[in-house]
Structure formats: structure tokens, C-alpha cells
Motif scaffolding. Structure first.
Motif, mmCIF file in Angstrom:
data_model
loop_
_atom_site.group_PDB
_atom_site.id
_atom_site.type_symbol
_atom_site.label_atom_id
_atom_site.label_comp_id
_atom_site.label_asym_id
_atom_site.label_seq_id
_atom_site.Cartn_x
_atom_site.Cartn_y
_atom_site.Cartn_z
ATOM 1 N N ALA A 100 0.814 -1.214 0.000
ATOM 2 C CA ALA A 100 0.000 0.000 0.000
ATOM 3 C C ALA A 100 0.850 1.267 0.000
ATOM 4 C CB ALA A 100 -0.933 -0.003 1.206
ATOM 5 N N ASP A 101 2.047 1.222 0.585
ATOM 6 C CA ASP A 101 2.913 2.394 0.649
ATOM 7 C C ASP A 101 3.989 2.411 -0.424
ATOM 8 O OD1 ASP A 101 1.615 3.498 2.881
ATOM 9 O OD2 ASP A 101 2.749 2.213 4.249
ATOM 10 N N THR A 102 3.976 1.429 -1.309
ATOM 11 C CA THR A 102 4.977 1.371 -2.373
ATOM 12 C C THR A 102 4.727 2.457 -3.408
ATOM 13 O OG1 THR A 102 5.209 -1.034 -2.119
ATOM 14 C CG2 THR A 102 6.002 -0.066 -4.178
ATOM 15 N N LEU A 103 5.774 3.198 -3.738
ATOM 16 C CA LEU A 103 5.722 4.146 -4.842
ATOM 17 C C LEU A 103 5.977 3.381 -6.133
ATOM 18 C CD1 LEU A 103 7.893 6.947 -3.212
ATOM 19 C CD2 LEU A 103 5.445 7.137 -3.713
ATOM 20 N N VAL A 104 5.101 3.547 -7.100
ATOM 21 C CA VAL A 104 5.234 2.828 -8.375
ATOM 22 C C VAL A 104 5.475 3.853 -9.477
ATOM 23 C CG1 VAL A 104 4.060 1.383 -10.071
ATOM 24 C CG2 VAL A 104 3.827 0.888 -7.626
ATOM 25 N N LEU A 105 6.622 3.732 -10.150
ATOM 26 C CA LEU A 105 7.031 4.705 -11.161
ATOM 27 C C LEU A 105 7.244 4.024 -12.512
ATOM 28 C CD1 LEU A 105 8.065 7.428 -12.191
ATOM 29 C CD2 LEU A 105 10.300 6.880 -11.189
ATOM 30 N N PRO A 106 6.314 4.198 -13.461
ATOM 31 C CA PRO A 106 6.555 3.691 -14.816
ATOM 32 C C PRO A 106 7.356 4.696 -15.632
ATOM 33 C CG PRO A 106 4.320 4.557 -14.639
ATOM 34 C CD PRO A 106 4.959 4.726 -13.286
ATOM 35 N N LEU A 107 8.336 4.194 -16.365
ATOM 36 C CA LEU A 107 9.145 5.024 -17.262
ATOM 37 C C LEU A 107 8.990 4.466 -18.667
ATOM 38 C CD1 LEU A 107 12.413 5.420 -15.127
ATOM 39 C CD2 LEU A 107 10.551 7.090 -15.373
ATOM 40 N N LEU A 108 7.821 4.669 -19.255
ATOM 41 C CA LEU A 108 7.494 4.083 -20.549
ATOM 42 C C LEU A 108 7.206 5.183 -21.563
ATOM 43 C CD1 LEU A 108 6.700 1.766 -18.368
ATOM 44 C CD2 LEU A 108 5.459 0.774 -20.270
ATOM 45 N N ASN A 109 6.997 4.771 -22.806
ATOM 46 C CA ASN A 109 6.706 5.733 -23.861
ATOM 47 C C ASN A 109 5.256 6.210 -23.853
ATOM 48 O OD1 ASN A 109 9.274 5.862 -25.086
ATOM 49 N ND2 ASN A 109 8.914 3.925 -26.136
ATOM 50 N N GLY A 110 4.347 5.411 -23.329
ATOM 51 C CA GLY A 110 2.938 5.761 -23.367
ATOM 52 C C GLY A 110 2.541 6.735 -22.276
ATOM 53 N N VAL A 111 1.296 7.224 -22.379
ATOM 54 C CA VAL A 111 0.785 8.160 -21.379
ATOM 55 C C VAL A 111 -0.181 7.496 -20.394
ATOM 56 C CG1 VAL A 111 1.091 10.204 -22.810
ATOM 57 C CG2 VAL A 111 -1.031 8.903 -22.989
ATOM 58 N N ASN A 112 -0.597 6.271 -20.687
ATOM 59 C CA ASN A 112 -1.607 5.622 -19.851
ATOM 60 C C ASN A 112 -1.040 4.492 -18.997
ATOM 61 O OD1 ASN A 112 -1.151 4.013 -22.145
ATOM 62 N ND2 ASN A 112 -3.190 3.070 -21.986
ATOM 63 N N SER A 113 0.264 4.504 -18.763
ATOM 64 C CA SER A 113 0.877 3.433 -17.964
ATOM 65 C C SER A 113 0.273 3.314 -16.567
ATOM 66 C CB SER A 113 2.389 3.651 -17.870
ATOM 67 O OG SER A 113 2.980 3.653 -19.141
ATOM 68 N N CYS A 124 -1.575 1.091 -4.278
ATOM 69 C CA CYS A 124 -0.223 1.593 -4.067
ATOM 70 C C CYS A 124 -0.212 3.093 -4.340
ATOM 71 C CB CYS A 124 0.780 0.868 -4.973
ATOM 72 S SG CYS A 124 0.341 0.955 -6.731
ATOM 73 N N ARG A 125 0.940 3.709 -4.284
ATOM 74 C CA ARG A 125 1.079 5.148 -4.522
ATOM 75 C C ARG A 125 1.606 5.348 -5.941
ATOM 76 N NH1 ARG A 125 4.818 7.089 0.207
ATOM 77 N NH2 ARG A 125 4.315 9.161 -0.683
ATOM 78 N N MET A 126 0.730 5.760 -6.849
ATOM 79 C CA MET A 126 1.069 5.775 -8.265
ATOM 80 C C MET A 126 1.730 7.073 -8.704
ATOM 81 S SD MET A 126 1.065 3.785 -10.857
ATOM 82 C CE MET A 126 -0.057 2.530 -10.247
ATOM 83 N N LEU A 127 2.836 6.918 -9.409
ATOM 84 C CA LEU A 127 3.541 8.030 -10.028
ATOM 85 C C LEU A 127 3.487 7.855 -11.541
ATOM 86 C CD1 LEU A 127 6.797 7.985 -7.826
ATOM 87 C CD2 LEU A 127 4.616 9.085 -7.310
ATOM 88 N N ASN A 128 4.066 8.784 -12.259
ATOM 89 C CA ASN A 128 4.291 8.630 -13.688
ATOM 90 C C ASN A 128 5.590 9.339 -14.025
ATOM 91 O OD1 ASN A 128 3.884 7.714 -16.258
ATOM 92 N ND2 ASN A 128 2.076 8.960 -16.684
ATOM 93 N N GLY A 129 6.156 9.021 -15.173
ATOM 94 C CA GLY A 129 7.416 9.643 -15.531
ATOM 95 C C GLY A 129 7.827 9.312 -16.945
#
Length: 322
Positions: A100-113, A124-129
Motif C-alpha cells: 500500500a505504501d509502495t511508490l510505483v514509477l513507470p518510465l514508458l513511452n505511453g501516457v496511460n501506464s 499503491c502510490r502511483m507516479l508517472n514519468g
């Protein structure tokens, strides 16, 4: 101490994961974990991960490398660096390490990861990048950076970014040019509005950046696709600059004219492509939200039908054609 998991040790994950593992080798301050598989995993376990960049070469040895996420326990930060067509599968595999406290960071080409990850991961704690880098795997256990400024941008999908300063500091102390941003969705879409049209048009015409920009048929198509994505971003509530299309075209002009897109190269080599990440998403979301994406739809359909063409793009069979 943070426990950082890199999911996918290809070119992107190998470079950023390698930099992080090298900086914190031994696990005294932070534990850097690699979720990998096959020959790549065996080579990393035996000899470390060899990273060759444009300005340095080093061997990174993670605290632990495994194909079983249960060995990691619950991690503090999970960085996903896989191709779009592998994201759901990678998330399912990594799920036992996400809490539940994990930060999740996708580093992909798309915008909807983040949307894809939310479908299969526990809360979890959702990020984007996104990152600006060109990399490849040379051999099992060996990754090479070939271009790009290597910048990383990341931030929360929603909410304030300030609480993530320790993550930014960790990346920077690893030698990564990382920037925490409040408006991460705008940053990711700014990259996408440039990459997706260039990926589609270079692949369709089998032309380089310079040839596409000079083509009387391809340049208007490229610009039109950018305008379609600009309209879609507005409907999605993403605020891009009013001159984003002109800025994106200028960005393409700044590239060497013989540049080929990554999707074009995958097409030429008969590899699986990110057609769904780049074009399928625009088609589905555009039609769902009622905006004109006819140019993108035309390129998407043409590439999907080109299965018997010498440069036909292998399709992502996990996605359904709308």
C-alpha cells in the motif's frame, strides 16, 4: 533506507537501474533490486550488469537479482522500465513486492501506464514519468546507452509532489539527472505528442525524420496527427502549450535527418512494436471521447494490415483492435 526494485532490465531499466545499483552497492544505505529473467539474469548474477554509456563504463552489482519477486519482500519504490506491450505482464509478475505504501514509477513511452498498472497491481502510490535516452541490450548482462540527454522526469499522478523529494535526491546521488515535477502528466504528454506521430509516420512510409519532414504527403500527416493528439489531451484535462505542435515539429527538425524512430527500427527488424502504445491508445481514447483521430486511425490500420510486408510491424496481440 529504501528498497528500490527495477522491473525490466532492458536498455532503459538497465541504464537507470545500473546507475542506482552502482551508487548504492552493498545495500548499507539502500537496497537496489533487479527483477529480470533468463540469460540476462544469469549474466547479471554471475558478472554484474555491464553498462556502457557515452561518457562512462561501469559494472553494477544489485543487492539482489531474481526472477521471483517474493524474494524481495515489500519494496518502497518499484520502477517499471519495460515496453508497453509487456507492462501488464510485468506488473502481474511484480505484484507480490508491491504494498500500500509502495511508490510505483513507470518510465514508458505511453501516457496511460498508470491506468494499466492500476488494473493489475494492489493499491499503491502511483507516479508517472518519462526519460530521454536511447539504449539497447548488447548481450546478456550488457547494456549500452547510444544517445539522448538521459534526463528523467517524474511526479505523482495526483496530489502534491513535495513529499517525493527524498526519491529525487536518491536518483541524483546515483548520478541520474532526475527532476521531480508537479505537472507530470503534461511532461509525459509533451513527449508523447512528439514520439507517437513520428513513430507512426516513419514506420508507415519507411522514411527517416528528415525525409518525413520534407515529404509533401508525410509532413502534413505528421502535423495532423500531432493536432489530433493535442485535441485529445485537452479532453483528457492535460494542459499543453498552445504552440506544442510547432514545438514538436521543431524538435524533429533538430534531430539528425537520418534518424529513424524506435518503432521504425523494430518494424525493419521484424520485432514486436509498440503500435498499441503509440497509436492504438490515441484511436481508442479519441473515439471514446468523440474527437477526430482519423489520421491516426488511418496510420494505425495501415500498419496493422501490413503483416506480409517486408517491413510489416508484428502486432501486439494482447490488445484488441477497436
Amino acid at each position: 533506507m529504501m528498497k528500490i526494485l527495477f522491473v525490466g532490465l532492458g536498455g532503459v531499466g538497465g541504464y537507470y537501474g545500473g546507475k542506482t545499483a552502482k551508487a548504492w552497492e552493498g545495500g548499507k544505505e539502500h537496497e537496489v533490486l533487479f527483477l529480470a529473467r533468463g540469460e540476462h539474469l544469469r549474466a547479471i548474477r554471475e558478472n554484474g550488469l555491464h553498462v556502457t554509456a557515452v561518457d562512462e563504463e561501469f559494472v553494477a552489482r544489485p543487492f539482489l537479482a531474481s526472477d521471483d519477486p517474493r524474494e524481495f519482500g515489500t519494496v518502497d519504490l518499484a520502477v517499471f522500465a519495460v515496453k508497453g506491450y509487456d507492462l501488464k505482464k510485468a506488473a502481474l509478475q511484480a505484484a507480490p513486492a508491491i504494498g500500500a505504501d509502495t511508490l510505483v514509477l513507470p518510465l514508458l513511452n505511453g501516457v496511460n501506464s498508470p491506468d494499466i498498472l492500476r488494473e493489475v497491481l494492489p493499491p499503491c502510490r502511483m507516479l508517472n514519468g518519462c526519460v530521454y535516452i536511447s539504449t539497447r541490450i548488447d548481450a546478456p548482462g550488457k547494456v549500452r546507452q547510444t544517445g539522448g540527454n538521459r534526463k528523467m522526469f517524474f511526479g505523482p499522478v495526483s496530489g502534491a509532489a513535495e513529499g517525493l523529494r527524498p526519491v529525487e535526491e536518491l536518483f541524483r546521488k546515483s548520478g541520474i539527472d532526475a527532476s521531480l515535477v508537479e505537472n507530470v502528466n503534461e511532461v509525459v504528454w509533451t513527449k508523447f505528442i512528439f514520439m507517437a506521430p513520428f513513430a507512426g509516420v516513419t514506420s508507415l512510409f519507411s522514411r527517416t525524420f528528415g525525409e518525413v519532414l520534407a515529404g509533401e504527403d508525410s509532413q502534413p500527416m505528421l502535423e495532423g496527427m500531432m493536432r489530433e493528439i493535442r485535441a485529445l489531451s485537452e479532453l483528457k484535462g492535460v494542459g499543453l502549450p498552445a504552440d506544442i505542435v510547432e514545438l514538436s515539429l521543431a524538435k524533429g527538425v533538430a534531430f539528425p535527418p537520418d534518424t529513424k524512430s524506435s518503432m521504425q527500427l523494430d518494424c525493419e527488424k521484424g520485432r514486436r512494436t509498440e503500435i498499441e502504445t503509440f497509436l492504438g491508445f490515441v484511436v481508442r481514447e479519441g473515439e471514446r471521447l468523440g474527437t477526430d483521430v482519423s489520421l491516426t486511425r488511418g496510420v494505425y490500420d495501415a500498419l496493422r494490415m501490413r503483416t506480409d510486408h517486408p517491413c510489416g510491424c508484428p502486432q501486439d496481440t494482447e490488445e484488441k483492435k477497436p
